[in-house]
Design a protein around this motif. Structure first.
Motif, PDB file in Angstrom:
ATOM      1  N   THR A  11     -14.606  29.889 -61.121  1.00 36.73           N
ATOM      2  CA  THR A  11     -13.363  30.631 -61.314  1.00 36.73           C
ATOM      3  C   THR A  11     -12.201  29.647 -61.389  1.00 36.73           C
ATOM      4  N   PRO A  12     -11.441  29.696 -62.458  1.00 37.96           N
ATOM      5  CA  PRO A  12     -10.313  28.751 -62.562  1.00 37.96           C
ATOM      6  C   PRO A  12      -9.282  29.005 -61.464  1.00 37.96           C
ATOM      7  N   VAL A  13      -8.734  27.938 -60.967  1.00 38.61           N
ATOM      8  CA  VAL A  13      -7.701  28.045 -59.934  1.00 38.61           C
ATOM      9  C   VAL A  13      -6.364  28.299 -60.608  1.00 38.61           C
ATOM     10  N   ILE A  14      -5.674  29.317 -60.168  1.00 35.94           N
ATOM     11  CA  ILE A  14      -4.379  29.677 -60.731  1.00 35.94           C
ATOM     12  C   ILE A  14      -3.274  29.108 -59.841  1.00 35.94           C
ATOM     13  N   TYR A  15      -2.336  28.416 -60.472  1.00 36.85           N
ATOM     14  CA  TYR A  15      -1.188  27.864 -59.756  1.00 36.85           C
ATOM     15  C   TYR A  15       0.069  28.585 -60.271  1.00 36.85           C
ATOM     16  N   PRO A  16       0.499  29.635 -59.582  1.00 33.25           N
ATOM     17  CA  PRO A  16       1.649  30.418 -60.072  1.00 33.25           C
ATOM     18  C   PRO A  16       2.914  29.579 -60.179  1.00 33.25           C
ATOM     19  N   TYR A  59       0.691  20.242 -53.789  1.00 36.13           N
ATOM     20  CA  TYR A  59       0.311  18.934 -53.266  1.00 36.13           C
ATOM     21  C   TYR A  59      -1.155  18.828 -52.869  1.00 36.13           C
ATOM     22  N   ALA A  60      -1.956  19.855 -53.127  1.00 36.32           N
ATOM     23  CA  ALA A  60      -3.381  19.792 -52.793  1.00 36.32           C
ATOM     24  C   ALA A  60      -4.184  20.488 -53.885  1.00 36.32           C
ATOM     25  N   ARG A  65      -2.190  27.778 -52.413  1.00 35.83           N
ATOM     26  CA  ARG A  65      -1.286  28.243 -51.347  1.00 35.83           C
ATOM     27  C   ARG A  65      -0.556  27.080 -50.673  1.00 35.83           C
ATOM     28  N   LEU A  66      -1.063  25.885 -50.879  1.00 33.09           N
ATOM     29  CA  LEU A  66      -0.415  24.711 -50.289  1.00 33.09           C
ATOM     30  C   LEU A  66       0.659  24.224 -51.265  1.00 33.09           C
ATOM     31  N   ARG A  67       1.843  24.726 -51.068  1.00 34.18           N
ATOM     32  CA  ARG A  67       2.939  24.445 -51.994  1.00 34.18           C
ATOM     33  C   ARG A  67       4.264  24.604 -51.264  1.00 34.18           C
ATOM     34  N   VAL A  68       5.279  23.980 -51.815  1.00 33.36           N
ATOM     35  CA  VAL A  68       6.658  24.168 -51.376  1.00 33.36           C
ATOM     36  C   VAL A  68       7.510  24.289 -52.637  1.00 33.36           C
ATOM     37  N   ALA A  69       8.717  24.755 -52.477  1.00 32.56           N
ATOM     38  CA  ALA A  69       9.617  24.895 -53.634  1.00 32.56           C
ATOM     39  C   ALA A  69      10.947  24.229 -53.288  1.00 32.56           C
ATOM     40  N   PRO A  70      11.020  22.902 -53.426  1.00 29.70           N
ATOM     41  CA  PRO A  70      12.281  22.208 -53.119  1.00 29.70           C
ATOM     42  C   PRO A  70      13.419  22.731 -53.993  1.00 29.70           C
TER      43      PRO A  70
END
Length: 223
Positions: A11-16, A59-60, A65-70
């Protein structure tokens, strides 16, 4: 007859690229983000760098889910231009400088979670700007990575950007470290461009008037 088992497709990983949350808490915070973004974008024009605002920073790999929004991030040694999101493993570069427009409601996240994440990523400088001065009395506080730990920047000088930062009302002003020249903000750039265009128009009008006078005297201005 030999049977074969079906091969399961991974299953492809989706990065919104968005989560439906507002860009900023208040107009003051929004305006500070937009002005900082545009000033730095203009400053870095022509360099191998990009400036992004409120985009997800992943970053992973494999863990969306491992994300931030500077609020604003500057990344060097990458292709200039915008992105819908930024994946460190694809670009090969960690942001060098990150700005967060902070408030009392985001203070803990900015000073604890994000500060720790940015330290671990290796972000060289982390700047907190409180447009309303609600919890940072000086409104601006920077941190520089030293031995993998952030230390407060006392003189508000960004060694990474080569710029001195100062507070002007509810905005960050930037001054070149080499000349002391203040970088123009978007509205100031618009006014400067308008004035330059008007000056050029006046010069053209004067040149055309002089050419007309020369022709009236029987002199060819092109000769």
């Amino acid at each position: 007859m030999t049977g074969t088992l079906p091969i399961k497709q991974a299953t492809p990983v989706i990065y919104p690229s968005e989560d439906g949350e507002p860009l900023a808490e208040t107009y003051d915070h929004l305006y500070a983000i937009l002005v900082t973004l545009e000033v730095l974008r203009q400053y870095l024009t022509g360099r191998q760098a990009t400036v992004l605002g409120d985009q997800f920073l992943y970053y992973a790999q494999g863990f969306p889910r491992l994300r931030v929004a500077p609020d604003v991030m500057v990344i060097f040694n990458v292709e200039p231009g915008g992105r819908d999101n930024y994946k460190i493993w694809e670009e090969g570069q960690v942001p060098s400088v990150i700005f967060e427009m902070t408030s009392p409601s985001t203070r803990n996240q900015d000073m604890e979670f994000k500060k720790t994440i940015y330290e671990q990523m290796g972000v060289e400088e982390y700047w907190l700007f409180d447009p309303r001065g609600e919890w940072i009395p000086e409104q601006l506080q920077g941190y520089r990575l030293r031995n993998e730990v952030y230390e407060a920047i006392a003189d508000n000088y960004s060694t990474v950007l080569g710029l001195r930062l100062a507070v002007e009302g509810k905005l960050i002003a930037f001054y070149r470290g080499d000349s002391g020249e203040r970088l123009l903000m978007p509205e100031e750039l618009r006014v400067a461009w308008q004035q330059e265009r008007e000056r050029a128009d006046r010069e053209r009008d004067r040149a055309e008037a002089l050419a007309a006078q020369l022709r009236a005297l029987g002199v060819d201005p092109e000769a």
